[in-house]
Design an enzyme around this catalytic site. Structure first.
Site, PDB file in Angstrom:
ATOM      1  N   GLU A 277      36.078  39.935  31.549  1.00 39.35           N
ATOM      2  CA  GLU A 277      36.001  41.312  31.072  1.00 39.35           C
ATOM      3  C   GLU A 277      37.271  41.729  30.337  1.00 39.35           C
ATOM      4  OE1 GLU A 277      35.025  44.443  33.976  1.00 39.35           O
ATOM      5  OE2 GLU A 277      32.928  44.190  33.469  1.00 39.35           O
ATOM      6  N   HIS A 298      28.088  17.143  42.580  1.00 36.43           N
ATOM      7  CA  HIS A 298      26.721  16.612  42.649  1.00 36.43           C
ATOM      8  C   HIS A 298      25.755  17.456  41.811  1.00 36.43           C
ATOM      9  CE1 HIS A 298      27.695  13.691  45.887  1.00 36.43           C
ATOM     10  NE2 HIS A 298      28.723  14.517  45.988  1.00 36.43           N
ATOM     11  N   LYS A 413      23.906  48.893  28.911  1.00 34.64           N
ATOM     12  CA  LYS A 413      23.606  50.147  29.620  1.00 34.64           C
ATOM     13  C   LYS A 413      22.788  51.074  28.723  1.00 34.64           C
ATOM     14  CE  LYS A 413      27.787  50.257  32.450  1.00 34.64           C
ATOM     15  NZ  LYS A 413      29.036  50.971  32.690  1.00 34.64           N
TER      16      LYS A 413
HETATM   17  O1  PA5 Z   1      36.636  46.223  35.957  1.00 35.16           O
HETATM   18  C1  PA5 Z   1      35.985  47.229  35.707  1.00 35.16           C
HETATM   19  O2  PA5 Z   1      36.510  48.262  35.282  1.00 35.16           O
HETATM   20  C2  PA5 Z   1      34.493  47.262  35.944  1.00 35.16           C
HETATM   21  O3  PA5 Z   1      34.016  46.033  36.380  1.00 35.16           O
HETATM   22  C3  PA5 Z   1      34.128  48.307  36.987  1.00 35.16           C
HETATM   23  O4  PA5 Z   1      34.829  48.029  38.172  1.00 35.16           O
HETATM   24  C4  PA5 Z   1      32.640  48.344  37.264  1.00 35.16           C
HETATM   25  O5  PA5 Z   1      31.937  48.533  36.074  1.00 35.16           O
HETATM   26  C5  PA5 Z   1      32.290  49.474  38.231  1.00 35.16           C
HETATM   27  O6  PA5 Z   1      32.701  50.704  37.721  1.00 35.16           O
HETATM   28  P1  PA5 Z   1      32.822  51.979  38.634  1.00 35.16           P
HETATM   29  O7  PA5 Z   1      33.884  51.746  39.658  1.00 35.16           O
HETATM   30  O8  PA5 Z   1      33.175  53.096  37.701  1.00 35.16           O
HETATM   31  O9  PA5 Z   1      31.471  52.209  39.287  1.00 35.16           O
END
Ligand code: PA5
Length: 423
Positions: A277, A298, A413
């Protein structure tokens, strides 16, 4: 605590050629002057974390855990992966602890949600909902269902068994928590989800799982001191970051995070999110993937050994796990396994690692970066996460990428909301 071995990495460039770039990016991280600079709160967090809230986390877990069979943690991405990684790495997959930790809010799978609702319905439950934004759909769907279950089960007392970890002032979850009187913990404004495991996001579940969270913070603080250093010749977190960039330039497109302990599988999931990410933007980044050996030798082993040469491995090796077992001698040697009699099974695992390293590196021409960690303690976990945070921030800045946003995640989304009929 961490030893980085690049002698199996086959790098075709000197780390020192990145000396100036590393110094510059170190400044961006520490002086908050780089891309995404309003999300670098994690850099000084081991020094500056809120000590009062930290004590409140310990107090809350101590107050509730004896009357709790299951802590249900409801969150997705950075709001659950770190806690899960810590609990499994430190306590193992079948820990003998009073309170079990179960994760929901990370899927729309109706079967999974249904199974967990059934599993906990006759147990004593505490529900910890975690969302910085307070609006993440996976989390919200599960939270509504588990909130309803808690209210049916505990009536008026439900609110004393629901804990919200969210933004300190904004968002629907904060507003609901205030209205219902839930205990709340804060996700700092300047720390994004995947950099938040050593905040209340990860620490509360760890405390319920009997993990010494003071040790986690002590590990992170020692790592902070170790890696607050802009010299590529001595800073191993930055050496790992630069090695990744050199691999990238050498044409590798995937980095496989390899462990030899099943209880590190969630550490690998956490690592994948952190790097995927943070780095996968603007057509850049190494694909973060993972394997647990020898299990996956494996399944994926064949591809790694003889398939397309697109990946290098980053091996996380824990020098001493907290338990071991001696292989027994059998009187009849019915399985011809007596050649291992009286040997430690951890030694067998280590020989598997050494043999595999040699097979992949020498015969398969797959480079390996080796990260050795002393043990699987709470201290080691705290140290390790900070090492990876620092390496990830540096790795992204060397690519001129903002490590702290995730604009691409919004695309699915939007399309999903359209299909769901959301205004
Ligand atoms: O690293 C990040 O920012 C994301 O993976 C969020 O943690 C994830 O999308 C969850 O978001 P939120 O805490 O707003 O529900």
């Amino acid at each position: 605590m961490i030893n980085l071995d690049l002698s199996h990495a086959k790098l075709n460039e000197e780390l020192s050629s990145y000396e100036t770039a590393v110094k510059e990016a170190h400044k961006w991280l520490h002086e908050k002057t780089g891309k995404g600079n309003d999300f670098v709160g994690w850099v000084n967090w081991p020094l500056e974390y809120d000590k009062d809230e930290f004590e409140r986390i310990i107090e809350c877990a101590n107050r509730l855990k004896d009357s709790t069979d299951v802590l249900v943690v409801c969150g997705i991405g950075g709001s659950y992966l770190g806690a899960r990684a810590a609990i499994e790495m430190i306590n193992g997959l079948y820990p003998n602890k009073h309170t079990e930790i179960v994760f929901v809010g990370n899927t729309f799978s109706a079967t999974y949600i249904h199974q967990v609702l059934e599993y906990v319905k006759d147990k004593e439950v505490v529900l910890n909902v975690i969302s910085k934004s307070g609006t993440t759909t996976e989390t919200s769907v599960s939270f509504r269902l588990f909130k309803q279950m808690m209210e049916e089960k505990y009536g008026d007392k439900a609110s004393s068994r629901i804990i919200a970890t969210t933004d300190k002032a904004r968002g629907t979850l904060k507003a609901l928590a205030t209205k219902e009187g839930y205990e709340t913990f804060t996700i700092p404004d300047d720390i994004g989800g995947r950099y938040s495991v050593s905040t209340a996001v990860g620490l509360l579940a760890m405390a319920f799982a009997d993990i010494d969270i003071r040790e986690v913070m002590r590990g992170s603080l020692d790592a902070y001191n170790e890696y607050n250093n802009d010299d590529i010749n001595t800073n191993t977190a930055y050496q790992y970051a630069v090695a990744r960039r050199i691999m990238d330039k050498m044409g590798y497109s995937a980095e496989m995070f390899v462990t030899y302990e099943l209880q590190l599988t969630s550490v690998a999931e956490w690592w994948k999110q952190l790097f995927g990410e943070s780095e996968g933007k603007d057509g850049n980044g190494l694909l973060p993937t993972s394997a647990c050996f020898s299990t996956d030798l494996h399944s994926l082993g064949q591809f790694i050994q003889q398939g397309r040469k697109c990946l290098f491995e980053t091996l996380l090796w824990i020098k001493k796990m907290d338990s071991d077992i001696i292989f027994p001698k059998a009187a009849e040697d019915f399985d011809n396994m007596n050649y291992l009699a009286d040997k430690r099974v951890s030694w067998v695992n280590e020989m598997a690692m050494r043999g595999t390293l040699s097979a992949h590196e020498e015969d398969g021409n797959v480079p390996n970066i080796i990260i050795e960690l002393d043990d699987n303690s709470a201290y080691a976990f705290g140290y390790m996460i900070y090492f990876f945070f620092k390496a990830c921030g540096m790795s992204c800045y060397l690519l001129d990428i903002n490590p702290f946003n995730q604009p691409g995640v919004e695309v699915y989304k939007k399309k999903m909301f359209h299909l769901l009929g959301k205004e």
